[in-house]
Design an enzyme around this catalytic site. Structure first.
Site, PDB file in Angstrom:
ATOM      1  N   HIS A 141       0.948  -1.236   0.076  1.00 39.69           N
ATOM      2  CA  HIS A 141      -0.073   0.113  -0.077  1.00 39.69           C
ATOM      3  C   HIS A 141       0.696   1.185  -0.051  1.00 39.69           C
ATOM      4  O   HIS A 141       0.471   2.301   0.308  1.00 39.69           O
ATOM      5  CB  HIS A 141      -0.748   0.055   1.304  1.00 39.69           C
ATOM      6  CG  HIS A 141      -1.836  -1.345   1.421  1.00 39.69           C
ATOM      7  ND1 HIS A 141      -3.029  -1.498   0.538  1.00 39.69           N
ATOM      8  CD2 HIS A 141      -1.652  -2.241   2.043  1.00 39.69           C
ATOM      9  CE1 HIS A 141      -3.570  -2.429   1.122  1.00 39.69           C
ATOM     10  NE2 HIS A 141      -2.696  -2.985   1.744  1.00 39.69           N
ATOM     11  N   SER A 262      15.037  19.487 -17.306  1.00 39.00           N
ATOM     12  CA  SER A 262      14.237  20.399 -17.189  1.00 39.00           C
ATOM     13  C   SER A 262      14.695  21.700 -17.864  1.00 39.00           C
ATOM     14  O   SER A 262      15.653  22.169 -17.578  1.00 39.00           O
ATOM     15  CB  SER A 262      13.723  20.544 -15.729  1.00 39.00           C
ATOM     16  OG  SER A 262      12.881  21.994 -15.790  1.00 39.00           O
TER      17      SER A 262
END
Length: 442
Positions: A141, A262
């Site tokens: 999870h 970027s």
């Protein structure tokens, strides 16, 4: 096909020349079969085998009139021959040529995919062995569970890709069938021996029964196998993307000198390769639905499958080949940070040892329900301490959970200090790694 996501070795198997080469190969195999069965004499057979060729520009020109690519192809071939051209495509229908030729293309493409998978498996195995005992936290999870090793993670990747390889190998068997049964599949104009001989010449098996086409459940199995392979590859890519998250930073893609992450933020090192692999795998899975829908055709055949296959067959193989090669390179060059793995393993102050403590208490006569209550009570206290800014590990290298358990009077009635401290041994969790690896990497 997007050139950016293709390798020449696979793209060439699906370009226009490769298609016509495969068609001609089938037609020449048919000529040889008719010669063996006595319909075509040796002289005409030799002329056809020696001189038959096609011209792509001429095919395009003829098709403008015929509006039929196979007829345009056959016309071009006949122009390279003399009177013997009358025996080319004799007693055959278009799909006899096309479907048998596509089987050759798919079979050859799957062989390359299998080579790609083998290289991927080698890369995963090598890195798994390298990190067999590299401790890290296991997550369910997205939440810390218990200690595992990075090698175990990769062993699971290996086993899953191995399953996919088996599916691809089976798909190769399923697709390696030809069909030369005529317009309705009734062999009215040619004997079964003709089909058998053609397929023998092409190293294919004759379909036990067919109508005007090879049944498209075979194609659907191939595309489904590729899609399952893609899903397993995406499983790996998604895991790597998670490992590279700044908060996790347990592994990352290799970042080459001069590479930019970027246009705006010079510090960025993004998991672009694994993100790209994720996207390509989505595309590969998208081919399953049209492949399944191609199975249901009208009566002995219609042409609704044709346009679909002109898209999905080349794109599926070219994309899968590129994706597998990219994933292999990613695994080979993956940067792994064991120190950060250990740092994250200690992040929850020893809570990863909770089950180990839980399983000791029944041996001391404590019910599972009561044992769970005792351990969970201390675990919840640690969560609260962590939220309030307490250090997970103190300067004596003692975790918050260990300290809490040592001060729990109910627990100490059953476990002494030595018993409790023994539960906080990482080696306990990797004692069976060698056995797991022996079972996985046979």
């Amino acid at each position: 096909m997007v050139v950016r996501y293709s390798r020449e070795v696979m793209a060439k198997k699906w370009d226009i020349k490769a298609k016509y080469d495969a068609w001609l190969k089938v037609e020449l195999a048919a000529v040889k079969a008719w010669n063996k069965l006595g319909l075509i004499n040796d002289t005409d057979c030799e002329k056809i085998l020696k001189n038959a060729k096609f011209d792509i520009d001429r095919i395009d020109e003829i098709e403008k009139t015929t509006k039929h690519d196979v007829i345009a192809f056959l016309t071009s071939v006949s122009e390279s021959l003399g009177e013997e051209s009358r025996f080319v495509h004799y007693a055959m229908t278009s799909s006899d040529c096309i479907d048998t030729a596509v089987a050759l293309q798919i079979k050859e493409s799957l062989e390359l995919i299998l080579e790609d998978i083998s290289l991927l498996l080698e890369a995963i195995k090598k890195r798994a062995m390298e990190h067999k005992n590299t401790l890290m936290v296991g997550r369910s999870h997205g939440i810390h569970g218990e200690p595992i090793t990075f090698g175990l993670v990769m062993a699971i990747w290996y086993d899953e890709i191995l399953h996919a390889k088996d599916l691809i190998m089976h798909a190769k068997e399923v697709i390696s069938y030809g069909k030369i049964s005529g317009a309705m599949g009734n062999f009215a104009h040619a004997p079964l021996e003709f089909e058998e001989e053609v397929c023998r010449n092409l190293d294919l098996k004759p379909a036990p029964v067919s109508n005007q086409i090879i049944q498209r459940d075979r194609y659907a199995q191939v595309i489904s196998a590729i899609a399952i392979l893609a899903s397993s590859c995406e499983q790996i890519a998604v895991a790597i993307r998670h490992f590279q998250r700044t908060e996790v930073y347990e592994a990352e893609e290799f970042f080459s000198t001069g590479q930019k992450g970027s246009s705006a933020m010079p510090h960025k090192r993004n998991p672009v390769l694994s993100e790209n692999i994720t996207g390509l795998c989505r595309v590969l899975r998208s081919f399953v639905t049209p492949a399944l829908e191609n199975v249901a055709l009208w009566h002995e055949r219609d042409i609704s499958h044709s346009s679909v296959e002109r898209f999905i067959l080349p794109d599926a193989f070219i994309t899968a080949d590129f994706m597998l090669t990219r994933l292999t390179n990613l695994i080979e060059n993956l940067l792994v940070y064991p120190e950060n793995m250990m740092k994250n393993l200690n992040l929850t102050g020893g809570l990863v040892f909770s089950q180990r403590v839980l399983l000791e208490l029944p041996f001391k006569g404590i019910s599972r329900e009561e044992a769970y209550k005792i351990v969970q009570r201390n675990a919840m206290k640690v969560w609260s301490d962590l939220q309030n800014g307490k250090e997970a590990i103190n300067d004596k290298n003692e975790s918050l959970f260990l300290i809490a358990l040592l001060h729990d009077e109910d627990l100490r009635k059953s476990l002494n200090e030595e018993d409790i401290r023994k539960c906080f041994d990482y080696n306990y969790y990797i004692k069976n790694i060698d056995a797991i690896f022996a079972r996985t990497f046979k």
